[in-house]
Design an enzyme around this catalytic site. Sequence first.
Site, PDB file in Angstrom:
ATOM      1  N   ASP A  81       0.844  -1.204   0.000  1.00  0.00           N
ATOM      2  CA  ASP A  81       0.000   0.000   0.000  1.00  0.00           C
ATOM      3  C   ASP A  81       0.872   1.245   0.000  1.00  0.00           C
ATOM      4  OD1 ASP A  81      -1.894  -1.857   0.225  1.00  0.00           O
ATOM      5  OD2 ASP A  81      -2.690  -1.211   2.170  1.00  0.00           O
ATOM      6  N   ALA A  82       1.979   1.153   0.747  1.00  0.00           N
ATOM      7  CA  ALA A  82       2.847   2.326   0.862  1.00  0.00           C
ATOM      8  C   ALA A  82       3.468   2.669  -0.496  1.00  0.00           C
ATOM      9  CB  ALA A  82       3.933   2.060   1.887  1.00  0.00           C
TER      10      ALA A  82
ATOM     11  N   TYR B  90       2.191   1.953  -3.395  1.00  0.00           N
ATOM     12  CA  TYR B  90       1.095   2.454  -4.223  1.00  0.00           C
ATOM     13  C   TYR B  90       0.855   3.936  -3.900  1.00  0.00           C
ATOM     14  CZ  TYR B  90      -3.631   2.850  -6.171  1.00  0.00           C
ATOM     15  OH  TYR B  90      -4.733   3.254  -6.886  1.00  0.00           O
TER      16      TYR B  90
ATOM     17  N   SER C 178     -33.843  -5.982 -21.731  1.00  0.00           N
ATOM     18  CA  SER C 178     -34.134  -6.621 -20.449  1.00  0.00           C
ATOM     19  C   SER C 178     -34.250  -8.124 -20.689  1.00  0.00           C
ATOM     20  CB  SER C 178     -35.405  -6.054 -19.841  1.00  0.00           C
ATOM     21  OG  SER C 178     -36.439  -6.216 -20.757  1.00  0.00           O
TER      22      SER C 178
ATOM     23  N   GLU D 292     -24.843 -17.446 -14.925  1.00  0.00           N
ATOM     24  CA  GLU D 292     -24.238 -16.408 -14.062  1.00  0.00           C
ATOM     25  C   GLU D 292     -25.197 -16.040 -12.939  1.00  0.00           C
ATOM     26  OE1 GLU D 292     -23.556 -13.032 -16.607  1.00  0.00           O
ATOM     27  OE2 GLU D 292     -22.412 -14.206 -18.058  1.00  0.00           O
TER      28      GLU D 292
ATOM     29  N   LYS E 113     -27.594 -13.676 -11.002  1.00  0.00           N
ATOM     30  CA  LYS E 113     -28.299 -12.444 -11.383  1.00  0.00           C
ATOM     31  C   LYS E 113     -28.148 -11.470 -10.221  1.00  0.00           C
ATOM     32  CE  LYS E 113     -32.482 -10.637 -13.449  1.00  0.00           C
ATOM     33  NZ  LYS E 113     -32.551  -9.414 -12.675  1.00  0.00           N
TER      34      LYS E 113
ATOM     35  N   ASP F  98     -28.296  -8.256  -7.920  1.00  0.00           N
ATOM     36  CA  ASP F  98     -29.388  -7.319  -7.661  1.00  0.00           C
ATOM     37  C   ASP F  98     -28.814  -5.929  -7.408  1.00  0.00           C
ATOM     38  OD1 ASP F  98     -31.969  -6.659  -7.485  1.00  0.00           O
ATOM     39  OD2 ASP F  98     -32.346  -7.557  -5.510  1.00  0.00           O
TER      40      ASP F  98
ATOM     41  N   ARG G 196     -28.735   2.275 -17.333  1.00  0.00           N
ATOM     42  CA  ARG G 196     -29.483   1.593 -18.392  1.00  0.00           C
ATOM     43  C   ARG G 196     -30.660   2.458 -18.836  1.00  0.00           C
ATOM     44  NH1 ARG G 196     -33.977  -1.829 -18.065  1.00  0.00           N
ATOM     45  NH2 ARG G 196     -34.189  -3.131 -19.909  1.00  0.00           N
TER      46      ARG G 196
ATOM     47  N   GLU H 163     -23.067  -4.705 -13.589  1.00  0.00           N
ATOM     48  CA  GLU H 163     -23.995  -4.351 -12.507  1.00  0.00           C
ATOM     49  C   GLU H 163     -23.217  -3.699 -11.371  1.00  0.00           C
ATOM     50  OE1 GLU H 163     -27.043  -5.255 -13.329  1.00  0.00           O
ATOM     51  OE2 GLU H 163     -28.256  -5.336 -11.514  1.00  0.00           O
TER      52      GLU H 163
ATOM     53  N   TYR I 258     -20.583  -8.108 -17.116  1.00  0.00           N
ATOM     54  CA  TYR I 258     -21.162  -9.336 -17.652  1.00  0.00           C
ATOM     55  C   TYR I 258     -21.467  -9.314 -19.148  1.00  0.00           C
ATOM     56  CZ  TYR I 258     -25.385  -6.697 -16.341  1.00  0.00           C
ATOM     57  OH  TYR I 258     -26.326  -5.730 -16.165  1.00  0.00           O
TER      58      TYR I 258
ATOM     59  N   LYS J 254     -27.205 -17.676 -20.533  1.00  0.00           N
ATOM     60  CA  LYS J 254     -26.901 -17.073 -21.834  1.00  0.00           C
ATOM     61  C   LYS J 254     -26.357 -18.131 -22.785  1.00  0.00           C
ATOM     62  CE  LYS J 254     -25.717 -12.806 -19.480  1.00  0.00           C
ATOM     63  NZ  LYS J 254     -24.668 -11.905 -18.997  1.00  0.00           N
TER      64      LYS J 254
ATOM     65  N   LYS K 184     -35.461 -16.869 -11.949  1.00  0.00           N
ATOM     66  CA  LYS K 184     -35.517 -16.225 -10.624  1.00  0.00           C
ATOM     67  C   LYS K 184     -35.623 -17.226  -9.476  1.00  0.00           C
ATOM     68  CE  LYS K 184     -36.017 -11.713 -11.655  1.00  0.00           C
ATOM     69  NZ  LYS K 184     -37.176 -10.980 -11.241  1.00  0.00           N
TER      70      LYS K 184
ATOM     71  N   CYS L  46     -43.167   3.636  29.971  1.00  0.00           N
ATOM     72  CA  CYS L  46     -42.102   2.744  29.479  1.00  0.00           C
ATOM     73  C   CYS L  46     -42.265   1.351  30.091  1.00  0.00           C
ATOM     74  CB  CYS L  46     -40.729   3.321  29.841  1.00  0.00           C
ATOM     75  SG  CYS L  46     -39.375   2.186  29.481  1.00  0.00           S
TER      76      CYS L  46
ATOM     77  N   CYS M 233     -39.031   0.828  32.600  1.00  0.00           N
ATOM     78  CA  CYS M 233     -38.794   1.590  33.833  1.00  0.00           C
ATOM     79  C   CYS M 233     -40.046   2.319  34.346  1.00  0.00           C
ATOM     80  CB  CYS M 233     -37.663   2.598  33.632  1.00  0.00           C
ATOM     81  SG  CYS M 233     -38.131   3.993  32.596  1.00  0.00           S
TER      82      CYS M 233
ATOM     83  N   CYS N 123     -39.131   6.921  25.703  1.00  0.00           N
ATOM     84  CA  CYS N 123     -39.175   6.896  27.175  1.00  0.00           C
ATOM     85  C   CYS N 123     -38.291   8.030  27.665  1.00  0.00           C
ATOM     86  CB  CYS N 123     -38.634   5.547  27.656  1.00  0.00           C
ATOM     87  SG  CYS N 123     -37.937   5.600  29.318  1.00  0.00           S
TER      88      CYS N 123
ATOM     89  N   CYS O 285     -33.612   4.697  33.103  1.00  0.00           N
ATOM     90  CA  CYS O 285     -34.200   3.506  32.470  1.00  0.00           C
ATOM     91  C   CYS O 285     -33.110   2.461  32.191  1.00  0.00           C
ATOM     92  CB  CYS O 285     -34.886   3.913  31.177  1.00  0.00           C
ATOM     93  SG  CYS O 285     -35.599   2.510  30.299  1.00  0.00           S
TER      94      CYS O 285
HETATM   95  S1  IVH Z   1     -27.264  -9.693 -19.012  1.00  0.00           S
HETATM   96  C1  IVH Z   1     -29.638  -8.886 -22.611  1.00  0.00           C
HETATM   97  N1  IVH Z   1     -26.243 -10.654 -16.819  1.00  0.00           N
HETATM   98  O1  IVH Z   1     -30.745  -8.044 -15.036  1.00  0.00           O
HETATM   99  C2  IVH Z   1     -28.775  -9.159 -21.480  1.00  0.00           C
HETATM  100  N2  IVH Z   1     -27.963  -9.029 -16.620  1.00  0.00           N
HETATM  101  O2  IVH Z   1     -33.434  -8.018 -16.535  1.00  0.00           O
HETATM  102  C3  IVH Z   1     -29.162  -8.337 -20.330  1.00  0.00           C
HETATM  103  N3  IVH Z   1     -28.530  -8.458 -14.314  1.00  0.00           N
HETATM  104  O3  IVH Z   1     -30.774  -4.906 -16.550  1.00  0.00           O
HETATM  105  C4  IVH Z   1     -28.207  -8.247 -19.256  1.00  0.00           C
HETATM  106  N4  IVH Z   1     -27.078  -9.782 -13.355  1.00  0.00           N
HETATM  107  O4  IVH Z   1     -29.424  -5.182 -14.423  1.00  0.00           O
HETATM  108  C5  IVH Z   1     -27.140  -9.804 -17.336  1.00  0.00           C
HETATM  109  N5  IVH Z   1     -25.238 -11.609 -14.965  1.00  0.00           N
HETATM  110  C6  IVH Z   1     -26.117 -10.751 -15.483  1.00  0.00           C
HETATM  111  C7  IVH Z   1     -26.953  -9.948 -14.680  1.00  0.00           C
HETATM  112  C8  IVH Z   1     -27.869  -9.095 -15.293  1.00  0.00           C
HETATM  113  C9  IVH Z   1     -28.030  -8.879 -13.158  1.00  0.00           C
HETATM  114  C10 IVH Z   1     -29.622  -7.468 -14.453  1.00  0.00           C
HETATM  115  C11 IVH Z   1     -29.278  -6.287 -15.293  1.00  0.00           C
HETATM  116  C12 IVH Z   1     -30.342  -6.185 -16.335  1.00  0.00           C
HETATM  117  C13 IVH Z   1     -31.410  -7.050 -15.793  1.00  0.00           C
HETATM  118  C14 IVH Z   1     -32.164  -7.665 -16.931  1.00  0.00           C
END
Ligand code: IVH
Length: 688
Positions: free
Chosen positions: A56-57, A59, A105, A137, A139, A141, A160, A199, A251, A315, A339, A433, A436, A449, A454
């Site tokens: 780190d130093a 860097y 999407s 992969e 998904k 959030d 997006r 993401e 991704y 995919k 999902k 409360c 107490c 309270c 208390c």
């Molecule tokens: S691929 C056409 N890969 O899911 C391909 N999306 O409903 C679209 N997301 O807006 C994206 N993990 O925010 C892809 N491993 C992943 C993902 C991913 C999360 C989200 C992304 C996208 C939404 C699609």
Amino acid sequence: MLYALCDLSDLTTLPILSKMGEMVPETIKKRVENLREEIEYHNTLYYVLDQPEISDAQYDRLLRELEKLEEEYPELRSPNSPTQRVGASPLETFEIVRHTIPMLSLANAFDETEARDFDKRVKKFLGSSADITYIAEPKLDGLAVELVYDRGQFVVGSTRGDGIHGEDITQNLRTIKTIPLQLIRKEIPAPERLEVRGEVIMQLKKFKDLNRRREESREPVFANPRNAAAGSVRQLDSKITAERPLEIYCYGVGEVIGRTFKTHSEILQIFPKWGFRTNPNIQRCQNIEEVLEYYHRMNEKRETLPYEIDGIVIKVDHLDLQTKLGEIARSPRWALAFKFQPKQETTKILDILIQVGRTGALTPVAVMEPVKVGGVEVSRATLHNQDEINKKDVRIGDTVVIQRAGDVIPEVVQAVTSKRKGTEKKFRMPSKCPVCGAEVIKEEAIHRCIGLDCPAQLKGRIKHFASKRAMDIEGLGVKLIHQLVDKGLVKDVADLYYINKEKLIALERMADKSAQNIIDAVEKSKTKPLSKFLYALGIRHVGETTAEDLARQFLHLDDFFRLSEEDLMEVEGVGPEVAASVHQFFGDQKNKESIELLKKAGVKVIETKVKEKGNFEGKTFVFTGTLKTYGRDEARNLIESLGGMTASSVSKKVDYVVIGEDPGSKFDKAKELGIKTLTEEEFKKMIR
Ligand code: IVH
């Protein structure tokens, strides 16, 4: 576009003048370019690949050299310099960016049949019954973003948005350390144009820490990590984004000019070589059955991941097959989101209890029939406050929907009114409360309270005082705190420093060794920087950040007894509410006595030395031999309060070895490695 003007390549063609109006020497220009490339390379090794090659130093030294050169030659400054990761000037609004290729999407599947149907559709469309190779992969959030690289330089980053147009959040994305500002080109040259998609997420623990800090400073909390990530990335002031613990997993790609790929897996393999982080849980599957196995494995693993995922994404691996499949209804035919079951469940509320916190706030907690939510058994959920209960019309005896976001405290989402029998009871906050018996008052949504003695408030105060980020008294857990208060051994935080081993041993289930550990931990906590001490006091509206701001402005604890509200408001970020609260706290006789007792017990509050901070920032110290002026813990706390670190053994990563009386082998090791040694006097001078 603005970014094109700032492109590094321009720097090589424009005549560049220094502050004094002189030409910038070619060697300096080259050094700045090399430094930026080197720093970005090490940044990637550290944050993306988790394989640092330098300390780190070292860097920090590179970064400081670059900062110095940019200071001297402002013309060389560039928005893509690693020195700019701290954020830029605030924006008025976000510009709109049109995605070259729409960000689509995904179609969803919620069970195995739907996932198998997807596989059948793919095969049917391609007119083949052969197994399809998929990439599976997690998904993630978070928030989808696009990063555009022009000849290896990060030029635009966007959300997006509606898939066609997004918001230009370049400044904010530059602050995220896992996003490369320029591509590494050691192995693979940078394409002319590269659009990368990924993401932005916030880890669960970081999300909880952020919410805790927000709660302490009375700011609204984020409902879940996704909202926290999205809210942080969409800040007009990128300095705020820079303070938020955001990261990215990449991704996919959008438009790419100057490089072709055959498969999605090839893209994922090249990504880290350019400096993009990919998720470690991605898997290649030979057919849909392997995908289903992966789904179940990830569903189990989900609870142990440090971030939230809500399913998997499947995919088709071959890009020519992807092209053949094309898209339908704004979703690609070659991908699917499969999902997980939502982490919601229904159960019954058996009772509503009240928890009294350290500030006296009464929180209603639903006691429920135990139920598994996302694999974890839940029997309690917070109902927040009376207003929330009224809004949701939740009653004792109700069947309710509860949910868990990660390992955040479960909450009641809604009552299932169709299941009511008429025997359910409405809940009312008590006027006294429950712990107490003191009066309860209502301040906005919070019932509080107002009892001065208390026990519940006292327990909460001690828990906060002893917590890691405050006085850090290791081993002083909730159970022990309850025992100490219930037995009357501790009536104030200061009493912690007056308990002796005999009294501890007399407590139930307390062995000699554990009692000694507590005594040692209490002793060890005695020296603390002013910021930590202020935070530990649990002054209303004073969270960690405010405590640090206050300690930076007013260096001595004793100052606080004299400061007026106006004085306090001179601190940036301290408004009338905080100032009034701090002023009231230090004016209170009981608090004065408590601080006096803490001092008498040997609690030492070290002033925060700001000016010298630069000497210590990021530096690692090791001590050997006995120091005359400081105890070990005291010296350690001092260094930490100045931004430095301490280590117990000498290695190449250490910057200074402080030599006390009768030094041990660490002295020899320091000489052997050529590490700078300091006498106690020299060390003291550095602090002064
Ligand atoms: S691929 C056409 N890969 O899911 C391909 N999306 O409903 C679209 N997301 O807006 C994206 N993990 O925010 C892809 N491993 C992943 C993902 C991913 C999360 C989200 C992304 C996208 C939404 C699609």
